[in-house]
Write an enzyme that holds these catalytic residues in place. Structure first.
Site, PDB file in Angstrom:
ATOM      1  N   SER A 145     -13.015  46.638  41.992  1.00  0.00           N
ATOM      2  CA  SER A 145     -13.775  47.522  41.384  1.00  0.00           C
ATOM      3  C   SER A 145     -15.220  47.405  41.695  1.00  0.00           C
ATOM      4  O   SER A 145     -15.579  46.373  42.079  1.00  0.00           O
ATOM      5  CB  SER A 145     -13.930  47.373  39.765  1.00  0.00           C
ATOM      6  N   TYR A 159     -14.176  41.550  32.718  1.00  0.00           N
ATOM      7  CA  TYR A 159     -13.459  42.508  33.665  1.00  0.00           C
ATOM      8  C   TYR A 159     -13.976  42.424  35.149  1.00  0.00           C
ATOM      9  O   TYR A 159     -13.633  42.302  36.012  1.00  0.00           O
ATOM     10  CB  TYR A 159     -13.397  44.069  33.223  1.00  0.00           C
TER      11      TYR A 159
HETATM   12  P1  NAP Z   1      -4.636  53.247  33.920  1.00  0.00           P
HETATM   13  O1  NAP Z   1      -4.743  54.655  34.131  1.00  0.00           O
HETATM   14  O2  NAP Z   1      -4.980  52.583  32.697  1.00  0.00           O
HETATM   15  O3  NAP Z   1      -3.294  53.038  34.333  1.00  0.00           O
HETATM   16  C1  NAP Z   1      -2.602  51.491  34.563  1.00  0.00           C
HETATM   17  C2  NAP Z   1      -1.492  51.376  35.104  1.00  0.00           C
HETATM   18  O4  NAP Z   1      -1.134  49.961  35.136  1.00  0.00           O
HETATM   19  C3  NAP Z   1      -0.340  52.099  34.478  1.00  0.00           C
HETATM   20  O5  NAP Z   1       0.524  52.389  35.232  1.00  0.00           O
HETATM   21  C4  NAP Z   1       0.047  50.922  33.414  1.00  0.00           C
HETATM   22  O6  NAP Z   1       1.618  51.157  33.265  1.00  0.00           O
HETATM   23  C5  NAP Z   1       0.038  49.834  34.261  1.00  0.00           C
HETATM   24  N1  NAP Z   1      -0.133  48.497  33.909  1.00  0.00           N
HETATM   25  C6  NAP Z   1      -1.187  47.862  32.752  1.00  0.00           C
HETATM   26  N2  NAP Z   1      -0.984  46.787  32.481  1.00  0.00           N
HETATM   27  C7  NAP Z   1      -0.027  46.403  33.329  1.00  0.00           C
HETATM   28  C8  NAP Z   1       0.805  45.016  33.489  1.00  0.00           C
HETATM   29  N3  NAP Z   1       0.486  44.004  32.575  1.00  0.00           N
HETATM   30  N4  NAP Z   1       1.661  45.177  34.170  1.00  0.00           N
HETATM   31  C9  NAP Z   1       2.374  46.104  34.972  1.00  0.00           C
HETATM   32  N5  NAP Z   1       1.538  47.215  35.160  1.00  0.00           N
HETATM   33  C10 NAP Z   1       0.606  47.271  34.026  1.00  0.00           C
HETATM   34  O7  NAP Z   1      -5.502  52.515  35.036  1.00  0.00           O
HETATM   35  P2  NAP Z   1      -6.260  53.113  36.438  1.00  0.00           P
HETATM   36  O8  NAP Z   1      -7.814  53.565  35.974  1.00  0.00           O
HETATM   37  O9  NAP Z   1      -5.441  53.791  37.234  1.00  0.00           O
HETATM   38  O10 NAP Z   1      -6.633  51.694  37.170  1.00  0.00           O
HETATM   39  C11 NAP Z   1      -5.741  50.976  38.152  1.00  0.00           C
HETATM   40  C12 NAP Z   1      -6.678  50.035  38.738  1.00  0.00           C
HETATM   41  O11 NAP Z   1      -7.903  50.484  39.286  1.00  0.00           O
HETATM   42  C13 NAP Z   1      -6.798  48.813  37.700  1.00  0.00           C
HETATM   43  O12 NAP Z   1      -6.872  47.744  38.717  1.00  0.00           O
HETATM   44  C14 NAP Z   1      -8.275  49.152  37.429  1.00  0.00           C
HETATM   45  O13 NAP Z   1      -9.036  47.943  37.216  1.00  0.00           O
HETATM   46  C15 NAP Z   1      -9.035  49.609  38.746  1.00  0.00           C
HETATM   47  N6  NAP Z   1     -10.136  50.399  38.593  1.00  0.00           N
HETATM   48  C16 NAP Z   1     -10.252  51.515  37.904  1.00  0.00           C
HETATM   49  C17 NAP Z   1     -11.258  52.255  37.784  1.00  0.00           C
HETATM   50  C18 NAP Z   1     -11.404  53.575  36.888  1.00  0.00           C
HETATM   51  O14 NAP Z   1     -12.388  54.223  36.532  1.00  0.00           O
HETATM   52  N7  NAP Z   1     -10.395  54.108  36.262  1.00  0.00           N
HETATM   53  C19 NAP Z   1     -12.296  51.739  38.527  1.00  0.00           C
HETATM   54  C20 NAP Z   1     -12.325  50.587  39.070  1.00  0.00           C
HETATM   55  C21 NAP Z   1     -11.176  49.996  39.203  1.00  0.00           C
HETATM   56  P3  NAP Z   1       2.064  51.871  31.782  1.00  0.00           P
HETATM   57  O15 NAP Z   1       2.196  53.294  32.244  1.00  0.00           O
HETATM   58  O16 NAP Z   1       3.322  51.240  31.566  1.00  0.00           O
HETATM   59  O17 NAP Z   1       1.060  51.575  30.479  1.00  0.00           O
END
Ligand code: NAP
Length: 250
Positions: A145, A159
């Site tokens: 991130s 985080y």
């Molecule tokens: P999201 O929309 O909240 O989706 C999270 C996903 O991870 C879902 O598929 C969830 O499964 C799964 N998950 C959560 N905890 C888990 C665990 N303990 N074991 C296995 N699966 C788990 O998140 P996102 O925004 O796509 O983020 C994905 C990645 O990108 C993360 O590493 C996050 O830190 C990074 N990121 C995101 C952003 C942003 O702005 N969105 C920015 C920078 C980095 P369920 O569907 O079963 O809940």
């Protein structure tokens, strides 16, 4: 090795992981989608991917636990018997809080999923892909991130620190396995419009932060997925240890 390559996407049922799954399937990959709670989201994504001709399986497993990781890799071995790429994506935030208010339980969960889980999943992938272990090589893409660089003060410094650890892990592991056929890179998304912001208690965060982004808009999960697919592809054959910002200039 012939046949369609296989990618394991942790946290692949929603958000960035699901966008990677869609693009991978459309580019000829078979996909193992991991989720932790929302089985219906994983099932519906799998139905969508099957329609593109991609072999797709889903597996429930908490990447913050040893049992969860064991279940994920057992499913990989059982259903596919090979691994060509790991997208180490599963990650969580917590509600906005100052450092002096963080509980021990919050930090344990955050680091178990965002750091230790990613390191343990990478280890399992290395065991299967490294030529030193009889594998055929492959690649790992860690989802970091921009928080690693910006620090997320007043919201979730924990985080941000977990993502800083992933950046360093990416650099170190990339060098450790570079001569064993494995490339290891990270993508650093900025503010991307997914459900993660609601899970941190700020559902409109992506839109609210738009003015702080040089491009004046949040990113789309698909825009992050394009960067991930590039790093997984042979077009990135000489790219390892890279930390690629996908952040609209932030
Ligand atoms: P999201 O929309 O909240 O989706 C999270 C996903 O991870 C879902 O598929 C969830 O499964 C799964 N998950 C959560 N905890 C888990 C665990 N303990 N074991 C296995 N699966 C788990 O998140 P996102 O925004 O796509 O983020 C994905 C990645 O990108 C993360 O590493 C996050 O830190 C990074 N990121 C995101 C952003 C942003 O702005 N969105 C920015 C920078 C980095 P369920 O569907 O079963 O809940």
């Amino acid at each position: 090795m012939t046949g369609r390559p296989v990618v394991l996407i942790t946290g692949g049922s929603r958000g960035i992981g699901a966008a990677v799954a869609r693009k991978a399937a459309s580019q000829g990959w078979d996909v193992l989608v991991n989720y932790v709670a929302q089985e219906e989201a994983a099932r519906s994504l799998a139905t969508e991917l099957h329609a593109t001709g991609a072999r797709t399986e889903i597996i429930k497993g908490d990447t913050g636990s040893e049992e969860g990781i064991a279940a994920i890799f057992a499913a990989l071995d059982q259903h596919f018997g090979r691994l060509d790429a790991l997208v180490n994506n599963a990650g969580v935030v917590d509600h906005a809080e100052r450092v002096e208010d963080f509980s021990r339980a919050r930090l344990d969960r955050m680091f178990a999923i965002n750091v230790i889980g990613k390191i343990r999943c990478a280890a399992e992938a290395v065991r299967r892909m490294s030529t030193a272990h009889g594998g055929q090589g492959g690649s790992i893409v860690n989802i970091s991130s921009m928080a690693a660089v910006l620090g997320s003060p007043g919201q979730y410094v924990d985080y941000a620190a977990s993502k800083g650890a992933i950046d360093t892990f990416t650099v170190g592991l990339s060098k450790e396995v570079a001569a064993e056929g494995i490339r290891v890179n990270a993508v650093r998304p900025g503010i991307i419009d997914t459900d993660i912001h609601a899970s941190g208690g700020i559902p409109d965060r992506a839109i609210a932060m738009a003015s702080a982004i040089p491009m004046r808009r949040p990113g789309l999960a698909g825009e992050v997925a394009d960067a991930v697919l590039y790093l997984m592809s042979s077009q990135a054959s000489y790219v390892t240890g890279a930390l690629l910002n996908v952040s609209g200039g932030r």
